[in-house]
Design a protein around this motif. Structure first.
Motif, PDB file in Angstrom:
ATOM      1  N   GLY A 145     153.720  58.952  42.763  1.00  0.00           N
ATOM      2  CA  GLY A 145     153.931  58.352  43.811  1.00  0.00           C
ATOM      3  C   GLY A 145     153.736  59.297  45.140  1.00  0.00           C
ATOM      4  N   GLY A 146     154.588  60.616  44.612  1.00  0.00           N
ATOM      5  CA  GLY A 146     154.461  61.415  46.074  1.00  0.00           C
ATOM      6  C   GLY A 146     153.206  62.177  46.124  1.00  0.00           C
ATOM      7  N   GLN A 147     152.584  62.497  44.942  1.00  0.00           N
ATOM      8  CA  GLN A 147     151.189  63.006  45.014  1.00  0.00           C
ATOM      9  C   GLN A 147     150.437  61.888  45.466  1.00  0.00           C
ATOM     10  OE1 GLN A 147     150.948  63.755  40.849  1.00  0.00           O
ATOM     11  NE2 GLN A 147     151.503  65.982  40.800  1.00  0.00           N
ATOM     12  N   ARG A 148     150.248  60.696  45.295  1.00  0.00           N
ATOM     13  CA  ARG A 148     149.280  59.890  45.878  1.00  0.00           C
ATOM     14  C   ARG A 148     149.516  59.827  47.480  1.00  0.00           C
ATOM     15  NH1 ARG A 148     150.519  56.289  41.484  1.00  0.00           N
ATOM     16  NH2 ARG A 148     151.877  55.266  42.826  1.00  0.00           N
ATOM     17  N   GLN A 149     150.794  59.911  47.933  1.00  0.00           N
ATOM     18  CA  GLN A 149     150.997  59.974  49.334  1.00  0.00           C
ATOM     19  C   GLN A 149     150.470  61.241  49.940  1.00  0.00           C
ATOM     20  OE1 GLN A 149     151.843  57.306  50.842  1.00  0.00           O
ATOM     21  NE2 GLN A 149     153.382  57.525  52.364  1.00  0.00           N
ATOM     22  N   MET A 150     150.694  62.155  49.376  1.00  0.00           N
ATOM     23  CA  MET A 150     150.111  63.139  49.920  1.00  0.00           C
ATOM     24  C   MET A 150     148.411  63.276  50.032  1.00  0.00           C
ATOM     25  SD  MET A 150     152.296  66.505  48.057  1.00  0.00           S
ATOM     26  CE  MET A 150     154.054  66.461  48.319  1.00  0.00           C
ATOM     27  N   VAL A 151     147.871  62.829  48.814  1.00  0.00           N
ATOM     28  CA  VAL A 151     146.343  62.370  48.990  1.00  0.00           C
ATOM     29  C   VAL A 151     146.042  61.754  50.112  1.00  0.00           C
ATOM     30  CG1 VAL A 151     144.345  61.508  47.780  1.00  0.00           C
ATOM     31  CG2 VAL A 151     146.101  62.975  46.431  1.00  0.00           C
ATOM     32  N   ALA A 152     146.900  60.657  50.404  1.00  0.00           N
ATOM     33  CA  ALA A 152     146.530  59.698  51.607  1.00  0.00           C
ATOM     34  C   ALA A 152     146.618  60.416  52.906  1.00  0.00           C
ATOM     35  CB  ALA A 152     147.451  58.531  51.462  1.00  0.00           C
ATOM     36  N   MET A 153     147.596  61.240  52.970  1.00  0.00           N
ATOM     37  CA  MET A 153     147.736  62.165  54.179  1.00  0.00           C
ATOM     38  C   MET A 153     146.474  62.996  54.331  1.00  0.00           C
ATOM     39  SD  MET A 153     151.694  62.420  55.112  1.00  0.00           S
ATOM     40  CE  MET A 153     152.386  63.442  53.594  1.00  0.00           C
ATOM     41  N   ALA A 154     146.277  63.737  53.349  1.00  0.00           N
ATOM     42  CA  ALA A 154     145.306  64.452  53.246  1.00  0.00           C
ATOM     43  C   ALA A 154     144.023  63.881  53.672  1.00  0.00           C
ATOM     44  CB  ALA A 154     144.959  65.305  52.059  1.00  0.00           C
ATOM     45  N   SER A 155     143.626  62.772  53.183  1.00  0.00           N
ATOM     46  CA  SER A 155     142.398  62.168  53.439  1.00  0.00           C
ATOM     47  C   SER A 155     142.398  61.901  54.969  1.00  0.00           C
ATOM     48  CB  SER A 155     142.162  60.953  52.626  1.00  0.00           C
ATOM     49  OG  SER A 155     142.365  61.031  51.223  1.00  0.00           O
ATOM     50  N   ALA A 156     143.520  61.388  55.365  1.00  0.00           N
ATOM     51  CA  ALA A 156     143.664  60.977  56.911  1.00  0.00           C
ATOM     52  C   ALA A 156     143.121  62.185  57.783  1.00  0.00           C
ATOM     53  CB  ALA A 156     144.811  60.676  57.299  1.00  0.00           C
ATOM     54  N   LEU A 157     143.729  63.401  57.390  1.00  0.00           N
ATOM     55  CA  LEU A 157     143.584  64.662  58.074  1.00  0.00           C
ATOM     56  C   LEU A 157     142.109  65.220  58.075  1.00  0.00           C
ATOM     57  CD1 LEU A 157     146.917  66.394  57.233  1.00  0.00           C
ATOM     58  CD2 LEU A 157     146.305  65.457  59.500  1.00  0.00           C
ATOM     59  N   MET A 158     141.372  64.790  57.012  1.00  0.00           N
ATOM     60  CA  MET A 158     139.981  65.181  56.949  1.00  0.00           C
ATOM     61  C   MET A 158     139.164  64.574  58.195  1.00  0.00           C
ATOM     62  SD  MET A 158     139.546  66.652  53.987  1.00  0.00           S
ATOM     63  CE  MET A 158     137.694  66.675  54.242  1.00  0.00           C
ATOM     64  N   GLN A 159     139.799  63.807  59.052  1.00  0.00           N
ATOM     65  CA  GLN A 159     138.881  63.381  60.164  1.00  0.00           C
ATOM     66  C   GLN A 159     139.113  64.231  61.377  1.00  0.00           C
ATOM     67  OE1 GLN A 159     140.241  59.445  60.804  1.00  0.00           O
ATOM     68  NE2 GLN A 159     140.404  58.663  58.570  1.00  0.00           N
ATOM     69  N   THR A 160     140.316  65.347  61.248  1.00  0.00           N
ATOM     70  CA  THR A 160     140.593  66.208  62.430  1.00  0.00           C
ATOM     71  C   THR A 160     141.081  65.463  63.437  1.00  0.00           C
ATOM     72  OG1 THR A 160     138.956  67.438  61.454  1.00  0.00           O
ATOM     73  CG2 THR A 160     140.001  68.253  63.360  1.00  0.00           C
ATOM     74  N   PRO A 161     142.132  64.437  63.060  1.00  0.00           N
ATOM     75  CA  PRO A 161     142.604  63.558  64.343  1.00  0.00           C
ATOM     76  C   PRO A 161     143.476  64.225  65.375  1.00  0.00           C
ATOM     77  CG  PRO A 161     143.946  63.130  62.369  1.00  0.00           C
ATOM     78  CD  PRO A 161     142.828  64.084  62.024  1.00  0.00           C
ATOM     79  N   SER A 162     143.554  63.618  66.439  1.00  0.00           N
ATOM     80  CA  SER A 162     144.621  64.171  67.357  1.00  0.00           C
ATOM     81  C   SER A 162     145.935  63.668  67.181  1.00  0.00           C
ATOM     82  CB  SER A 162     143.982  64.149  68.845  1.00  0.00           C
ATOM     83  OG  SER A 162     143.783  62.910  68.946  1.00  0.00           O
ATOM     84  N   LEU A 163     146.065  62.625  66.698  1.00  0.00           N
ATOM     85  CA  LEU A 163     147.278  61.609  66.367  1.00  0.00           C
ATOM     86  C   LEU A 163     147.477  61.234  64.947  1.00  0.00           C
ATOM     87  CD1 LEU A 163     149.995  60.180  67.276  1.00  0.00           C
ATOM     88  CD2 LEU A 163     148.503  58.425  67.971  1.00  0.00           C
ATOM     89  N   LEU A 164     148.655  61.660  64.037  1.00  0.00           N
ATOM     90  CA  LEU A 164     148.678  61.106  62.862  1.00  0.00           C
ATOM     91  C   LEU A 164     149.782  60.173  62.934  1.00  0.00           C
ATOM     92  CD1 LEU A 164     147.879  61.357  59.653  1.00  0.00           C
ATOM     93  CD2 LEU A 164     149.483  62.982  59.560  1.00  0.00           C
ATOM     94  N   VAL A 165     149.604  58.921  62.268  1.00  0.00           N
ATOM     95  CA  VAL A 165     150.294  57.711  62.301  1.00  0.00           C
ATOM     96  C   VAL A 165     151.024  57.461  60.953  1.00  0.00           C
ATOM     97  CG1 VAL A 165     151.065  55.321  63.100  1.00  0.00           C
ATOM     98  CG2 VAL A 165     149.371  57.012  64.380  1.00  0.00           C
ATOM     99  N   LEU A 166     152.436  57.533  60.455  1.00  0.00           N
ATOM    100  CA  LEU A 166     152.686  57.360  58.918  1.00  0.00           C
ATOM    101  C   LEU A 166     153.689  56.431  58.954  1.00  0.00           C
ATOM    102  CD1 LEU A 166     153.466  61.273  58.365  1.00  0.00           C
ATOM    103  CD2 LEU A 166     151.382  60.172  57.669  1.00  0.00           C
ATOM    104  N   ASP A 167     153.198  55.515  57.965  1.00  0.00           N
ATOM    105  CA  ASP A 167     154.158  54.188  57.842  1.00  0.00           C
ATOM    106  C   ASP A 167     155.022  54.434  56.581  1.00  0.00           C
ATOM    107  OD1 ASP A 167     155.627  51.889  57.281  1.00  0.00           O
ATOM    108  OD2 ASP A 167     153.649  50.644  57.195  1.00  0.00           O
ATOM    109  N   GLU A 168     156.485  54.752  56.646  1.00  0.00           N
ATOM    110  CA  GLU A 168     157.135  54.843  55.676  1.00  0.00           C
ATOM    111  C   GLU A 168     156.710  55.846  54.656  1.00  0.00           C
ATOM    112  OE1 GLU A 168     160.294  53.956  55.837  1.00  0.00           O
ATOM    113  OE2 GLU A 168     160.304  51.919  56.980  1.00  0.00           O
ATOM    114  N   PRO A 169     156.409  57.501  55.177  1.00  0.00           N
ATOM    115  CA  PRO A 169     155.882  58.198  54.095  1.00  0.00           C
ATOM    116  C   PRO A 169     156.851  58.647  52.886  1.00  0.00           C
ATOM    117  CG  PRO A 169     156.611  59.454  55.975  1.00  0.00           C
ATOM    118  CD  PRO A 169     156.733  57.982  56.280  1.00  0.00           C
ATOM    119  N   SER A 170     158.403  58.226  52.912  1.00  0.00           N
ATOM    120  CA  SER A 170     159.036  58.592  51.623  1.00  0.00           C
ATOM    121  C   SER A 170     159.359  57.359  50.846  1.00  0.00           C
ATOM    122  CB  SER A 170     160.469  59.233  52.248  1.00  0.00           C
ATOM    123  OG  SER A 170     161.309  58.345  52.721  1.00  0.00           O
ATOM    124  N   ALA A 171     158.673  55.977  51.148  1.00  0.00           N
ATOM    125  CA  ALA A 171     159.024  54.945  50.617  1.00  0.00           C
ATOM    126  C   ALA A 171     159.008  54.990  49.046  1.00  0.00           C
ATOM    127  CB  ALA A 171     158.409  53.842  51.117  1.00  0.00           C
ATOM    128  N   GLY A 172     159.917  54.774  48.165  1.00  0.00           N
ATOM    129  CA  GLY A 172     159.557  54.873  46.905  1.00  0.00           C
ATOM    130  C   GLY A 172     159.601  56.275  46.134  1.00  0.00           C
TER     131      GLY A 172
END
Length: 243
Positions: A145-172
Motif C-alpha cells: 500500500g505504501g509503495q502504491r501511494q508513492m507511485v500515485a504521487m510520483a505519477s502526479a509529479l510527472m506533470q511538473t505541477p505547481s500545486l500538489l494536493v494529497l488526500d490522506e497520504p498515510s491512510a491504511g
C-alpha cells in the motif's frame, strides 16, 4: 516552482446539503498547509472543491492570479494542480513505469519531442521516491500500500505541477510505511512545489507543513503555524468543536 493558492468564502456541498461554510485560506508559493479535523468536518469536500471535482456554491479559488472557481478538474490540472486521491489512484494492471509515463502523457501528449523528454522526467521523479525504483517493471497492483501511494504521487509529479494536493497520504499504512511516506513528502517540499494535504495522523501531517488549519463542521476553527498547532494543549477540545 510553486504557486499561491487562495480561497475566499468557499461554500460547497452536495445537492442542497452545504458542507463548507465560508472557508478562507491562503497557501503561499512553495509553502505547505495541512488541514486536520474530525471525521465529517468537510476535509475531503474541501480538497475536491479545490481540484475541481466539486463546484463551489459560492466563493472564489485563485491559483496565483488565475480565477479557477468555475473551472473543471482538467482545466485546473492544466493550470498546475495535481491531485492524489486516497483510493483508486494507480492503474493496478500496469507496471510502475507505465503508470509514470501515463502521468506524463495526461498533459503532455505523445509527440516525438515529448517522448524524448519523458525518461528525463522519470529520473527526476525517482530521486524523490527511491523506494519504487527497484519495482519499475512490476505491476502496481503487486506493490504494498505504501509503495502504491508513492507511485500515485510520483505519477502526479510527472506533470511538473505547481500545486500538489494529497488526500490522506498515510491512510491504511503501518507506522513504518507512513513514516517513509512522509520522508518522500519532505523531499517533494524541497523542490519548491506548493503542497496542500489533509491527514488524520495529526503528528505527521503537521510536521510536514508550515501552516496547520483545523476544520470543524465545515468551518475554519483555527489557522496557526503547524508546529504551534501541534503543541496546542487545547487541540483535542478544538477537535470537538468546543471553545
Amino acid at each position: 516552482m510553486g504557486a499561491t493558492l487562495t480561497l475566499f468564502g468557499i461554500q460547497a456541498g452536495y445537492g442542497g446539503n452545504t458542507i463548507l461554510h465560508g472557508v478562507d485560506l491562503q497557501l503561499p508559493a512553495g509553502g505547505a498547509l495541512t488541514v486536520i479535523g474530525p471525521n465529517g468536518s468537510g476535509k475531503s469536500t474541501l480538497l475536491k472543491t479545490v481540484v475541481g471535482l466539486l463546484r463551489p456554491h459560492a466563493g472564489s479559488i485563485l491559483l496565483d492570479s488565475h480565477d479557477l472557481s468555475q473551472a473543471d478538474a482538467p482545466a485546473r490540472a492544466r493550470a498546475g494542480m495535481a491531485y492524489v486521491p486516497q483510493e483508486d489512484n494507480v492503474f493496478l494492471n500496469l507496471s510502475v513505469l507505465d503508470n509514470l509515463r501515463l502521468g506524463w502523457e495526461f498533459l503532455q501528449g505523445r509527440t516525438s519531442a515529448v517522448r524524448s523528454s519523458v525518461d528525463n522526467r522519470i529520473e527526476q521523479v525517482l530521486l524523490l521516491f527511491p523506494e519504487i525504483r527497484p519495482h519499475l517493471r512490476k505491476s502496481a497492483g503487486l506493490l504494498s500500500g505504501g509503495q502504491r501511494q508513492m507511485v500515485a504521487m510520483a505519477s502526479a509529479l510527472m506533470q511538473t505541477p505547481s500545486l500538489l494536493v494529497l488526500d490522506e497520504p498515510s491512510a491504511g499504512l503501518s507506522p513504518k510505511n507512513a513514516a517513509l511516506m512522509f520522508e518522500s513528502i519532505a523531499r517533494i517540499r524541497q523542490t519548491g512545489i506548493s503542497l496542500l494535504l489533509i491527514e488524520q495522523n495529526v503528528k505527521l501531517g503537521l510536521a510536514a507543513a508550515d501552516t496547520g488549519l483545523l476544520l470543524v463542521a465545515g468551518q475554519v476553527r483555527l489557522i496557526r503555524p503547524a508546529a504551534a498547532l501541534a503543541r496546542d494543549p487545547d487541540l483535542h477540545q478544538l477537535y470537538l468543536g468546543k471553545s
